[in-house]
Design a protein around this motif. Structure first.
Motif, short mmCIF file in Angstrom:
data_model
loop_
_atom_site.label_atom_id
_atom_site.label_comp_id
_atom_site.label_asym_id
_atom_site.label_seq_id
_atom_site.Cartn_x
_atom_site.Cartn_y
_atom_site.Cartn_z
N GLU A 117 59.59 20.73 30.32
CA GLU A 117 59.51 20.24 28.93
C GLU A 117 60.53 19.14 28.70
O GLU A 117 61.72 19.30 29.00
CB GLU A 117 59.75 21.38 27.95
CG GLU A 117 59.57 20.98 26.50
CD GLU A 117 59.80 22.14 25.54
OE1 GLU A 117 59.77 21.90 24.31
OE2 GLU A 117 60.00 23.28 26.00
N PRO A 118 60.12 17.99 28.15
CA PRO A 118 61.07 16.91 27.88
C PRO A 118 61.95 17.21 26.67
O PRO A 118 61.71 18.16 25.93
CB PRO A 118 60.15 15.71 27.62
CG PRO A 118 58.90 16.31 27.08
CD PRO A 118 58.74 17.63 27.80
N PHE A 119 62.96 16.38 26.48
CA PHE A 119 63.94 16.58 25.42
C PHE A 119 63.68 15.61 24.26
O PHE A 119 63.17 14.51 24.44
CB PHE A 119 65.35 16.36 25.96
CG PHE A 119 65.81 17.43 26.91
CD1 PHE A 119 66.53 18.52 26.46
CD2 PHE A 119 65.49 17.35 28.26
CE1 PHE A 119 66.94 19.52 27.34
CE2 PHE A 119 65.90 18.34 29.14
CZ PHE A 119 66.63 19.43 28.67
N ASP A 120 64.09 16.04 23.07
CA ASP A 120 63.99 15.18 21.89
C ASP A 120 65.06 14.10 21.90
O ASP A 120 64.84 12.99 21.41
CB ASP A 120 64.13 16.01 20.61
CG ASP A 120 63.02 17.03 20.47
OD1 ASP A 120 61.90 16.62 20.11
OD2 ASP A 120 63.26 18.23 20.72
N HIS A 121 66.23 14.44 22.45
CA HIS A 121 67.36 13.50 22.45
C HIS A 121 68.19 13.70 23.72
O HIS A 121 68.34 14.83 24.19
CB HIS A 121 68.25 13.71 21.23
CG HIS A 121 67.53 13.69 19.92
ND1 HIS A 121 67.14 12.52 19.31
CD2 HIS A 121 67.09 14.70 19.14
CE1 HIS A 121 66.50 12.81 18.18
NE2 HIS A 121 66.45 14.12 18.06
N ILE A 122 68.72 12.60 24.22
CA ILE A 122 69.67 12.63 25.33
C ILE A 122 70.90 11.84 24.92
O ILE A 122 70.78 10.76 24.33
CB ILE A 122 69.06 12.03 26.62
CG1 ILE A 122 67.90 12.90 27.10
CG2 ILE A 122 70.11 11.90 27.71
CD1 ILE A 122 67.15 12.34 28.30
N LEU A 123 72.07 12.37 25.22
CA LEU A 123 73.31 11.66 24.94
C LEU A 123 74.19 11.68 26.18
O LEU A 123 74.11 12.61 26.99
CB LEU A 123 74.07 12.26 23.74
CG LEU A 123 74.61 13.69 23.84
CD1 LEU A 123 75.79 13.88 22.90
CD2 LEU A 123 73.52 14.71 23.50
N SER A 124 75.03 10.66 26.34
CA SER A 124 75.88 10.61 27.53
C SER A 124 77.04 9.66 27.34
O SER A 124 76.90 8.58 26.75
CB SER A 124 75.07 10.17 28.76
OG SER A 124 75.85 10.21 29.92
N ASN A 125 78.19 10.09 27.84
CA ASN A 125 79.36 9.24 28.03
C ASN A 125 79.58 9.16 29.54
O ASN A 125 80.39 9.89 30.10
CB ASN A 125 80.57 9.86 27.32
CG ASN A 125 81.86 9.10 27.58
OD1 ASN A 125 81.85 7.92 27.91
ND2 ASN A 125 82.99 9.78 27.45
N PRO A 126 78.82 8.29 30.22
CA PRO A 126 78.81 8.30 31.70
C PRO A 126 80.10 7.72 32.28
O PRO A 126 80.84 7.00 31.59
CB PRO A 126 77.61 7.42 32.03
CG PRO A 126 77.51 6.49 30.89
CD PRO A 126 77.94 7.27 29.67
N PRO A 127 80.39 8.01 33.55
CA PRO A 127 81.50 7.32 34.22
C PRO A 127 81.25 5.82 34.21
O PRO A 127 80.15 5.38 34.49
CB PRO A 127 81.46 7.89 35.64
CG PRO A 127 80.69 9.17 35.54
CD PRO A 127 79.69 8.95 34.44
N TRP A 128 82.29 5.04 33.89
CA TRP A 128 82.05 3.60 33.81
C TRP A 128 83.21 2.76 34.33
O TRP A 128 83.10 1.54 34.44
CB TRP A 128 81.74 3.18 32.38
CG TRP A 128 82.68 3.68 31.32
CD1 TRP A 128 82.48 4.75 30.49
CD2 TRP A 128 83.95 3.13 30.94
NE1 TRP A 128 83.55 4.91 29.64
CE2 TRP A 128 84.47 3.93 29.89
CE3 TRP A 128 84.70 2.05 31.38
CZ2 TRP A 128 85.69 3.68 29.28
CZ3 TRP A 128 85.94 1.79 30.79
CH2 TRP A 128 86.41 2.61 29.75
N HIS A 129 84.33 3.37 34.71
CA HIS A 129 85.43 2.57 35.27
C HIS A 129 85.02 1.98 36.62
O HIS A 129 84.38 2.66 37.43
CB HIS A 129 86.69 3.42 35.44
CG HIS A 129 87.40 3.67 34.15
ND1 HIS A 129 88.34 2.80 33.63
CD2 HIS A 129 87.32 4.69 33.27
CE1 HIS A 129 88.79 3.28 32.49
NE2 HIS A 129 88.18 4.42 32.24
N ASP A 130 85.41 0.75 36.88
CA ASP A 130 85.07 0.06 38.12
C ASP A 130 85.66 0.80 39.32
O ASP A 130 86.87 1.00 39.40
CB ASP A 130 85.62 -1.38 38.06
CG ASP A 130 85.14 -2.23 39.22
OD1 ASP A 130 84.60 -1.68 40.19
OD2 ASP A 130 85.33 -3.46 39.14
#
Length: 256
Positions: A117-130
């Motif tokens: 079943e898919p989701f209504d919403h997805i949120l993320s604070n992904p890794p982003w430092h170089d």
């Protein structure tokens, strides 16, 4: 969710001005303001299903569940020690409809782990430092912050198929990562982008932005005025309302 990893010492604290109980590692990675602002901007309604990728100790889902009752939330977290803390935090706040799955967003078979079943919403604070920069000595901070080349593209590529049509994906990212995110969101069928800068102070360059897209959205990309975080040494009233009172940020208020 068992392994041989030693349990890291944790400190007990609170989010949203004491409204949410929150334990996090005593040393190494510590939660900042990012998951609170991220949760504030998700347009969820009671009864909907929400996925947080890279949930850490669960701050984002906890803040969102406090604002929107009746949510069914799942957190994905690669680090077993953090996943355990998230599960404990959900239990401490009596959030019975929040769960955590210990898995790698970029490599794990998400349909098998999360169901069809898919989701209504997805949120993320992904890794982003170089990843070419200086690496932190603490392993938890390393996993949470450092991103190898193409990681953001892979995360979005894995997450976009998990969204329902007209579902939202919301990310909090540094300004330099926005072009990569926009390209990956478009490739994943997510449009109607809204950008929301978080200005550190009036007149200063925004280093961090919220970016939200809609699965199947076709509206033009919009740049909203954003929010200023500080006025002198204190938070602005608008930032205080989000961080201490759990106020929402409506990213769709002026978007077509």
């Amino acid at each position: 969710m068992t392994d041989d990893t030693a349990e890291a010492p944790a400190t007990q604290g609170f989010l949203l001005g004491g409204r949410v109980r929150y334990a996090q590692p005593k040393d190494g990675y510590r939660t900042g303001i990012e998951p609170v602002f991220l949760a504030a901007s998700v347009p969820a309604r009671p009864g909907e299903r929400v996925l947080e990728a890279g949930t850490g100790a669960g701050a984002g889902l906890l803040c969102l569940a406090h604002r929107v009752g009746g949510l069914h939330g799942t957190g994905l977290e690669i680090e077993p020690a953090m996943a355990r803390l998230a599960a404990e935090n959900f239990a401490a706040n009596a959030c019975r409809d929040l769960t955590v799955v210990c898995a790698d967003v970029a490599a794990s078979p998400l349909p098998r782990l999360l169901g069809a079943e898919p989701f209504d919403h997805i949120l993320s604070n992904p890794p982003w430092h170089d990843a070419s920069g200086t690496h932190p000595a603490d392993m938890l901070r390393e996993r949470a912050k450092m991103a190898e080349d193409g990681l953001l593209d892979r995360w979005i590529g894995r997450l976009a198929p998990r969204l329902k049509p007209r579902g939202s994906m919301t990310l909090i990212l540094p300004a330099r990562a926005v072009p990569e995110a926009m390209t990956a969101l478009g490739a994943g069928g997510c449009g109607s982008l809204v950008l929301f800068p978080l200005w550190p102070r009036a007149g200063r360059e925004a280093k961090m932005l919220l970016i939200q897209a809609i699965k199947g959205g076709r509206a033009e990309c919009r740049m909203l005025p954003g929010l200023t975080l500080h006025d002198g040494p204190a938070f602005t009233l608008a930032a205080h309302a989000v961080l201490r009172e759990g106020a929402a940020i409506d990213l769709r208020r002026s978007a077509a």
